[in-house]
Write a protein that holds these residues in place. Structure first.
Motif, short mmCIF file in Angstrom:
data_model
loop_
_atom_site.label_atom_id
_atom_site.label_comp_id
_atom_site.label_asym_id
_atom_site.label_seq_id
_atom_site.Cartn_x
_atom_site.Cartn_y
_atom_site.Cartn_z
N VAL A 86 61.22 73.41 67.97
CA VAL A 86 59.96 73.05 68.86
C VAL A 86 59.34 74.58 69.15
CG1 VAL A 86 59.08 72.18 70.89
CG2 VAL A 86 61.51 71.18 70.13
N THR A 87 58.01 74.66 68.75
CA THR A 87 57.17 75.66 68.91
C THR A 87 55.91 75.44 69.46
OG1 THR A 87 56.22 75.49 66.85
CG2 THR A 87 58.37 76.92 66.96
N PRO A 88 55.11 76.49 69.90
CA PRO A 88 53.74 76.05 70.48
C PRO A 88 52.80 76.10 69.58
CG PRO A 88 54.51 78.36 70.80
CD PRO A 88 55.48 77.85 70.33
N ASN A 89 53.13 76.73 68.45
CA ASN A 89 52.07 76.65 67.29
C ASN A 89 52.28 76.34 65.84
OD1 ASN A 89 53.80 78.60 66.58
ND2 ASN A 89 52.66 80.31 67.14
N GLY A 90 53.69 75.70 65.75
CA GLY A 90 54.10 75.18 64.56
C GLY A 90 54.63 76.45 63.55
N TYR A 91 54.64 77.56 64.09
CA TYR A 91 55.30 78.56 63.15
C TYR A 91 56.86 78.80 63.71
CZ TYR A 91 51.37 79.56 60.47
OH TYR A 91 50.18 79.51 59.51
N ALA A 173 51.38 70.30 61.38
CA ALA A 173 51.01 71.55 62.12
C ALA A 173 52.24 72.74 61.94
CB ALA A 173 50.71 71.64 63.59
N ALA A 174 53.52 72.04 61.55
CA ALA A 174 54.38 72.87 61.18
C ALA A 174 54.49 73.67 59.88
CB ALA A 174 55.80 71.89 60.97
N VAL A 175 54.31 74.82 60.01
CA VAL A 175 54.10 75.74 58.79
C VAL A 175 55.47 76.61 58.60
CG1 VAL A 175 52.77 77.40 57.74
CG2 VAL A 175 51.65 75.66 59.03
N THR A 176 56.06 77.02 57.33
CA THR A 176 56.84 77.92 57.06
C THR A 176 56.26 79.13 56.53
OG1 THR A 176 58.52 76.07 56.22
CG2 THR A 176 59.07 78.33 55.67
N SER A 177 56.69 80.41 57.44
CA SER A 177 55.85 81.56 56.94
C SER A 177 56.53 82.03 55.63
CB SER A 177 56.10 82.55 58.19
OG SER A 177 57.61 82.51 58.30
N LEU A 178 55.73 82.87 55.22
CA LEU A 178 56.14 83.57 53.78
C LEU A 178 57.43 84.36 53.75
CD1 LEU A 178 54.94 84.09 50.84
CD2 LEU A 178 54.00 86.00 51.46
N HIS A 179 58.28 83.81 52.94
CA HIS A 179 59.76 84.43 52.95
C HIS A 179 60.24 84.30 51.56
CE1 HIS A 179 60.59 80.33 53.55
NE2 HIS A 179 61.80 80.71 53.35
N LYS A 180 61.62 84.58 51.46
CA LYS A 180 62.18 84.37 50.26
C LYS A 180 63.72 84.11 50.49
CE LYS A 180 63.72 89.16 49.50
NZ LYS A 180 65.24 88.90 49.72
N GLN A 281 53.27 74.52 53.77
CA GLN A 281 52.61 73.35 54.43
C GLN A 281 53.18 71.99 54.17
OE1 GLN A 281 48.66 75.12 53.46
NE2 GLN A 281 48.49 75.03 55.63
N GLN A 282 52.64 70.90 54.95
CA GLN A 282 52.93 69.63 54.41
C GLN A 282 52.18 68.88 55.14
OE1 GLN A 282 56.80 69.09 56.40
NE2 GLN A 282 56.34 69.54 58.23
N SER A 283 51.97 67.82 54.75
CA SER A 283 51.37 66.57 55.39
C SER A 283 52.21 65.96 56.51
CB SER A 283 51.01 65.24 54.23
OG SER A 283 52.39 64.58 53.62
N HIS A 284 51.31 65.39 57.49
CA HIS A 284 51.93 64.86 58.39
C HIS A 284 53.01 63.70 58.35
CE1 HIS A 284 52.10 64.35 62.90
NE2 HIS A 284 52.35 63.18 62.83
N GLY A 285 54.00 63.98 58.89
CA GLY A 285 55.17 62.95 58.66
C GLY A 285 56.04 63.03 57.30
N CYS A 286 55.61 64.03 56.64
CA CYS A 286 56.37 64.30 55.16
C CYS A 286 57.84 64.40 55.18
CB CYS A 286 55.86 65.82 54.48
SG CYS A 286 56.65 66.10 53.09
N ILE A 287 58.41 63.67 54.38
CA ILE A 287 59.73 63.90 54.41
C ILE A 287 60.40 64.31 53.08
CG2 ILE A 287 62.06 62.13 54.51
CD1 ILE A 287 60.30 59.96 55.71
N ALA A 288 61.30 65.18 53.17
CA ALA A 288 61.76 65.74 51.89
C ALA A 288 63.24 66.30 52.04
CB ALA A 288 61.19 67.29 51.73
N VAL A 289 63.99 66.42 50.82
CA VAL A 289 65.46 66.86 50.91
C VAL A 289 65.34 67.98 49.99
CG1 VAL A 289 67.63 66.29 50.24
CG2 VAL A 289 66.40 64.64 51.71
N ASN A 290 66.11 69.09 50.40
CA ASN A 290 66.32 70.08 49.45
C ASN A 290 67.63 70.62 49.14
OD1 ASN A 290 66.57 71.91 51.85
ND2 ASN A 290 66.27 73.47 50.57
N TYR A 291 67.88 71.25 48.00
CA TYR A 291 69.32 71.50 47.70
C TYR A 291 69.27 73.02 47.48
CZ TYR A 291 69.88 66.71 46.81
OH TYR A 291 70.11 65.17 47.02
N TRP A 292 70.28 73.53 48.23
CA TRP A 292 70.52 75.21 47.90
C TRP A 292 71.70 75.44 47.08
CZ3 TRP A 292 69.58 77.07 53.68
CH2 TRP A 292 68.21 77.35 53.83
#
Length: 317
Positions: A86-91, A173-180, A281-292
């Motif tokens: 939970v964030t105030p700005n999505g970041y 509004a939830a955004v993942t900032s630039l990282h690696k 970034q993502q569309s609203h309600g986007c559902i995804a699964v990722n494998y690390w």
């Protein structure tokens, strides 16, 4: 004089390296594959040269593509208490002013989270199911049978199983900032779409890092957010730049970078190689699964570490 000339030479080499690497790599856009590759093909053509690609027709057999509506998720796991950022700005996990701020990690019934995503309940905050460290297997085991515990051709290519399988669902509004990351990453979009901005590891000399006090968002009694310092934590190196609106006056080197952009749609899979910088970034309600899958700490990793250390050293001088 000789020392000054040497420093100028090193600075020139660092500036030229990303351009030369780009010419050799010849990746101007993220290519598409129409089918999943064989393990040998995947390792030879994509993992070894450290190149991204989008793979179609790789997860079409997953029940999740047909079943994972919000109504289905509500029925199957709605009663469970899960971790929500939970964030105030999505970041979340991002630089805000002079702090590296992590989200408030709230434990709440998944059905309450879905009420917010479906806008049955309004909130000034931004909510995102994004806890990593294999939250699909740890918090949503009821859903594993609708996907796969690993990607067989990827596991065979790398000779290992994934370190983590993660479930993602949130607001636009939830955004993942630039990282690696130090992972070979497979992003599988179940519904909606995710938009990626990517930089290869060779762009490191153009990408700024700064050290920040670690902090966490906390919600006050009146519902407002405050930022609480993690006083015992070490300072966090993070990228302060927003690649969608870069401050080129402060970070002029970034003007020389040439990011790739791609959109991964439902039913598609992005292979994101280790050490690539990414902003999501993502569309609203986007559902995804990722494998690390953990990367190999081989000569490629050593070369990146050398590039990183030289870049940091030149910033100080």
């Amino acid at each position: 004089m000789a020392e000054g000339a040497a420093l100028r030479a090193v600075r020139g080499c660092l500036a030229a390296f990303p351009r030369e690497a780009r010419e050799l790599g010849c990746v101007e856009s993220v290519p598409y594959l129409d089918r999943p590759p064989s393990p040998l093909e995947f390792y030879r053509e994509w993992v070894s040269p450290n190149k991204p690609c989008i793979i179609r027709n790789a997860i079409g057999h997953w029940p999740a593509l047909r079943k994972w509506t919000l109504a289905y998720l509500r029925e199957v796991v709605g009663h469970k208490v899960v971790s929500v950022a939970v964030t105030p700005n999505g970041y979340a996990d991002a630089v805000f002013h002079d702090r590296f701020v992590m989200p408030e990690e709230r434990q709440m019934p998944f059905m309450d989270f879905l009420d917010i995503v479906e806008k049955k309940v309004t909130s000034p905050s931004v909510f995102y199911v994004q806890k990593q460290c294999s939250n699909l297997t740890e918090e949503f085991p009821e859903l594993i049978c609708d996907v796969q515990p690993d990607i067989p051709w990827m596991s065979e290519a790398l000779g290992k199983k994934p370190d983590a399988v993660n479930f993602w669902l949130g607001e636009s509004a939830a955004v993942t900032s630039l990282h690696k990351d130090h992972y070979e990453n497979l992003y599988c979009v179940i519904s909606g779409e995710k938009r990626f901005l990517l930089h290869p590891p060779s762009d490191r000399p153009f990408i700024p890092y700064e050290l920040y006090q670690a902090a966490t968002y906390k919600v006050s009694e009146d519902g407002s957010f405050e930022i609480v310092d993690e006083k015992t934590a070490e300072k966090v190196p993070w990228i302060p730049l927003d690649p969608l609106n870069p401050n080129l006056e402060r970070y002029p080197e970034y003007a020389q970078a040439k990011p790739l952009q791609c959109t991964v749609k439902a039913g598609e899979m992005l292979y994101l190689p280790s050490l690539w910088f990414h902003h999501v970034q993502q569309s609203h309600g986007c559902i995804a699964v990722n494998y690390w899958y953990d990367m190999e700490y081989d000569l490629k990793y050593s070369y990146y570490q050398l590039l990183d250390c030289l870049t940091k050293a030149m910033k100080v001088l």
